[in-house]
Scaffold this motif. Structure first.
Motif, PDB file in Angstrom:
ATOM      1  N   VAL A 109      98.325  -4.852  30.961  1.00 57.53           N
ATOM      2  CA  VAL A 109      98.288  -4.638  32.539  1.00 57.53           C
ATOM      3  C   VAL A 109      97.661  -5.881  33.067  1.00 57.53           C
ATOM      4  CG1 VAL A 109      97.628  -3.113  34.272  1.00 57.53           C
ATOM      5  CG2 VAL A 109      98.388  -2.119  31.824  1.00 57.53           C
ATOM      6  N   ILE A 110      98.308  -6.157  33.996  1.00 58.33           N
ATOM      7  CA  ILE A 110      97.837  -7.466  34.789  1.00 58.33           C
ATOM      8  C   ILE A 110      96.882  -6.772  36.124  1.00 58.33           C
ATOM      9  CG2 ILE A 110      98.302  -9.512  36.330  1.00 58.33           C
ATOM     10  CD1 ILE A 110     100.990  -9.622  34.733  1.00 58.33           C
ATOM     11  N   ASP A 111      97.576  -5.877  36.688  1.00 59.97           N
ATOM     12  CA  ASP A 111      97.001  -5.326  37.810  1.00 59.97           C
ATOM     13  C   ASP A 111      97.292  -3.953  38.176  1.00 59.97           C
ATOM     14  OD1 ASP A 111      95.450  -5.498  40.135  1.00 59.97           O
ATOM     15  OD2 ASP A 111      96.989  -6.627  41.525  1.00 59.97           O
ATOM     16  N   THR A 112      96.699  -3.099  38.811  1.00 59.53           N
ATOM     17  CA  THR A 112      97.016  -1.852  39.082  1.00 59.53           C
ATOM     18  C   THR A 112      96.887  -1.470  40.707  1.00 59.53           C
ATOM     19  OG1 THR A 112      96.237  -1.158  36.904  1.00 59.53           O
ATOM     20  CG2 THR A 112      96.794   0.633  38.533  1.00 59.53           C
ATOM     21  N   VAL A 124      97.552   8.645  53.094  1.00 65.52           N
ATOM     22  CA  VAL A 124      97.575   8.073  51.885  1.00 65.52           C
ATOM     23  C   VAL A 124      96.328   6.792  51.780  1.00 65.52           C
ATOM     24  CG1 VAL A 124      98.907   6.451  50.381  1.00 65.52           C
ATOM     25  CG2 VAL A 124      99.904   8.410  51.636  1.00 65.52           C
ATOM     26  N   GLU A 125      95.854   7.008  50.777  1.00 69.48           N
ATOM     27  CA  GLU A 125      94.700   5.815  50.708  1.00 69.48           C
ATOM     28  C   GLU A 125      95.357   5.003  49.303  1.00 69.48           C
ATOM     29  OE1 GLU A 125      90.337   5.797  48.544  1.00 69.48           O
ATOM     30  OE2 GLU A 125      91.151   7.773  48.880  1.00 69.48           O
ATOM     31  N   PHE A 126      95.144   3.739  49.533  1.00 70.19           N
ATOM     32  CA  PHE A 126      95.617   2.825  48.663  1.00 70.19           C
ATOM     33  C   PHE A 126      94.640   1.466  48.173  1.00 70.19           C
ATOM     34  CE2 PHE A 126      98.737  -0.982  48.562  1.00 70.19           C
ATOM     35  CZ  PHE A 126      99.247  -0.696  47.192  1.00 70.19           C
ATOM     36  N   TYR A 127      94.535   1.099  47.063  1.00 66.85           N
ATOM     37  CA  TYR A 127      93.668  -0.064  46.518  1.00 66.85           C
ATOM     38  C   TYR A 127      94.246  -0.683  45.262  1.00 66.85           C
ATOM     39  CZ  TYR A 127      91.643   3.231  43.589  1.00 66.85           C
ATOM     40  OH  TYR A 127      91.243   4.006  42.172  1.00 66.85           O
ATOM     41  N   ALA A 128      94.018  -1.869  45.102  1.00 69.94           N
ATOM     42  CA  ALA A 128      94.597  -2.440  43.832  1.00 69.94           C
ATOM     43  C   ALA A 128      93.130  -2.802  43.040  1.00 69.94           C
ATOM     44  CB  ALA A 128      95.112  -3.799  44.191  1.00 69.94           C
ATOM     45  N   LEU A 129      93.358  -2.756  41.770  1.00 66.96           N
ATOM     46  CA  LEU A 129      92.401  -3.132  40.755  1.00 66.96           C
ATOM     47  C   LEU A 129      92.816  -3.727  39.610  1.00 66.96           C
ATOM     48  CD1 LEU A 129      89.251  -3.015  40.427  1.00 66.96           C
ATOM     49  CD2 LEU A 129      89.427  -0.579  39.494  1.00 66.96           C
ATOM     50  N   GLY A 130      92.396  -4.739  39.017  1.00 65.27           N
ATOM     51  CA  GLY A 130      93.153  -5.405  37.940  1.00 65.27           C
ATOM     52  C   GLY A 130      92.136  -6.362  37.165  1.00 65.27           C
ATOM     53  N   GLY A 132      93.883  -8.429  34.414  1.00 64.22           N
ATOM     54  CA  GLY A 132      94.548  -9.392  33.809  1.00 64.22           C
ATOM     55  C   GLY A 132      94.208 -10.923  34.072  1.00 64.22           C
ATOM     56  N   THR A 133      94.223 -11.572  33.016  1.00 61.93           N
ATOM     57  CA  THR A 133      94.013 -13.046  33.094  1.00 61.93           C
ATOM     58  C   THR A 133      94.813 -13.931  34.206  1.00 61.93           C
ATOM     59  OG1 THR A 133      95.498 -13.464  31.341  1.00 61.93           O
ATOM     60  CG2 THR A 133      93.003 -13.001  30.873  1.00 61.93           C
ATOM     61  N   GLN A 134      96.022 -13.336  34.386  1.00 62.51           N
ATOM     62  CA  GLN A 134      96.898 -14.014  35.527  1.00 62.51           C
ATOM     63  C   GLN A 134      96.137 -13.862  37.059  1.00 62.51           C
ATOM     64  OE1 GLN A 134      97.740 -11.749  33.274  1.00 62.51           O
ATOM     65  NE2 GLN A 134      99.924 -12.175  32.294  1.00 62.51           N
ATOM     66  N   LEU A 135      95.233 -12.824  37.030  1.00 60.86           N
ATOM     67  CA  LEU A 135      94.801 -12.703  38.647  1.00 60.86           C
ATOM     68  C   LEU A 135      93.710 -13.783  38.658  1.00 60.86           C
ATOM     69  CD1 LEU A 135      93.840  -8.881  38.625  1.00 60.86           C
ATOM     70  CD2 LEU A 135      95.707 -10.300  40.116  1.00 60.86           C
ATOM     71  N   PRO A 136      93.335 -14.551  39.559  1.00 60.58           N
ATOM     72  CA  PRO A 136      92.183 -15.310  39.633  1.00 60.58           C
ATOM     73  C   PRO A 136      90.695 -14.675  39.604  1.00 60.58           C
ATOM     74  CG  PRO A 136      93.257 -15.245  41.759  1.00 60.58           C
ATOM     75  CD  PRO A 136      93.962 -14.391  40.874  1.00 60.58           C
ATOM     76  N   GLU A 137      90.088 -15.375  38.628  1.00 61.36           N
ATOM     77  CA  GLU A 137      88.565 -14.859  37.948  1.00 61.36           C
ATOM     78  C   GLU A 137      87.918 -14.202  39.040  1.00 61.36           C
ATOM     79  OE1 GLU A 137      85.242 -16.210  35.066  1.00 61.36           O
ATOM     80  OE2 GLU A 137      86.977 -17.562  35.389  1.00 61.36           O
ATOM     81  N   ARG A 140      89.106 -10.367  39.261  1.00 66.25           N
ATOM     82  CA  ARG A 140      89.217  -9.574  38.274  1.00 66.25           C
ATOM     83  C   ARG A 140      88.332  -8.543  38.202  1.00 66.25           C
ATOM     84  NH1 ARG A 140      89.495 -14.397  33.992  1.00 66.25           N
ATOM     85  NH2 ARG A 140      91.350 -15.136  35.043  1.00 66.25           N
ATOM     86  N   GLY A 141      88.524  -7.352  37.959  1.00 67.66           N
ATOM     87  CA  GLY A 141      87.439  -6.294  38.227  1.00 67.66           C
ATOM     88  C   GLY A 141      87.166  -5.887  39.452  1.00 67.66           C
ATOM     89  N   GLN A 142      87.776  -6.591  40.806  1.00 67.84           N
ATOM     90  CA  GLN A 142      87.337  -6.183  42.150  1.00 67.84           C
ATOM     91  C   GLN A 142      88.458  -5.403  42.754  1.00 67.84           C
ATOM     92  OE1 GLN A 142      84.227  -7.230  43.271  1.00 67.84           O
ATOM     93  NE2 GLN A 142      83.985  -8.020  41.236  1.00 67.84           N
ATOM     94  N   ARG A 143      87.761  -4.341  43.423  1.00 64.98           N
ATOM     95  CA  ARG A 143      88.691  -3.379  44.339  1.00 64.98           C
ATOM     96  C   ARG A 143      89.152  -4.154  45.305  1.00 64.98           C
ATOM     97  NH1 ARG A 143      88.146   2.989  44.595  1.00 64.98           N
ATOM     98  NH2 ARG A 143      89.285   3.302  46.646  1.00 64.98           N
TER      99      ARG A 143
END
Length: 170
Positions: A109-112, A124-130, A132-137, A140-143
């Motif tokens: 999984v790269i991102d969710t 609706v509430e919406f956010y991303a959290l990932g 994956g190594t394809q994400l800029p460092e 990663r792990g940042q909401r």
């Protein structure tokens, strides 16, 4: 007339205090009357695939169950005849009022993208959290709940609203 529910980036999360999310304005009942209608249409839109004219060139559901869908979507690269594929796993948890949209790389999984549905008022509430190594460092792990995700949520809600209230034919 375009049907639109306004959404706002970088808002305090009602489901995770201290975190940020994109939040929609309360959704008028004449547009989407209930959580049940919103939920059923979200799931249907996932199973039917994105409707991005000129960009989506293929869509296949490769695994479908009551609580999850795995699909492959082929897109045209802008300005070329080349295409690329995105694989998504969708996980539906109706009881928790959540949908998770995972972006899959070669094996992980790269991102969710996370959707949280609130009923009173309906929004609706919406956010991303990932991770994956394809994400800029730095991401990663940042909401994340920025403007690009705001536009994504507004587009998704507009598609559902258009399904429920199709424009009148002249």
């Amino acid at each position: 007339m375009a049907l639109k529910v306004a959404c706002h980036a970088q808002q305090d999360s009602p489901s995770s205090p201290g975190e940020v999310s994109v939040l929609s304005d309360p959704i008028p009942a004449e547009l989407i009357p209930s959580f049940e209608v919103l939920w059923n249409n979200c799931v249907t839109v996932v199973r039917e695939g994105p409707k991005i004219e000129g960009e989506v060139v293929g869509f296949t559901v490769t695994d479908d169950s009551e609580n999850s869908v795995r699909c492959e979507t082929s897109f045209k690269k802008a300005g070329t005849s080349e295409t690329f594929m995105i694989i998504n796993n969708y996980k539906f948890d109706k009881e928790a009022h959540k949908i998770a949209m995972e972006f899959i790389g070669s094996s992980d999984v790269i991102d969710t993208y996370n959707f949280v549905f609130h009923e009173d008022p309906l929004r609706v509430e919406f956010y991303a959290l990932g991770e994956g190594t394809q994400l800029p460092e730095a991401l990663r792990g940042q909401r994340r709940a920025g403007q690009n995700l705001q536009v994504f949520l507004e587009t998704q809600l507009a598609e559902i609203a258009a399904r429920l209230c199709p424009p009148e034919q002249s």
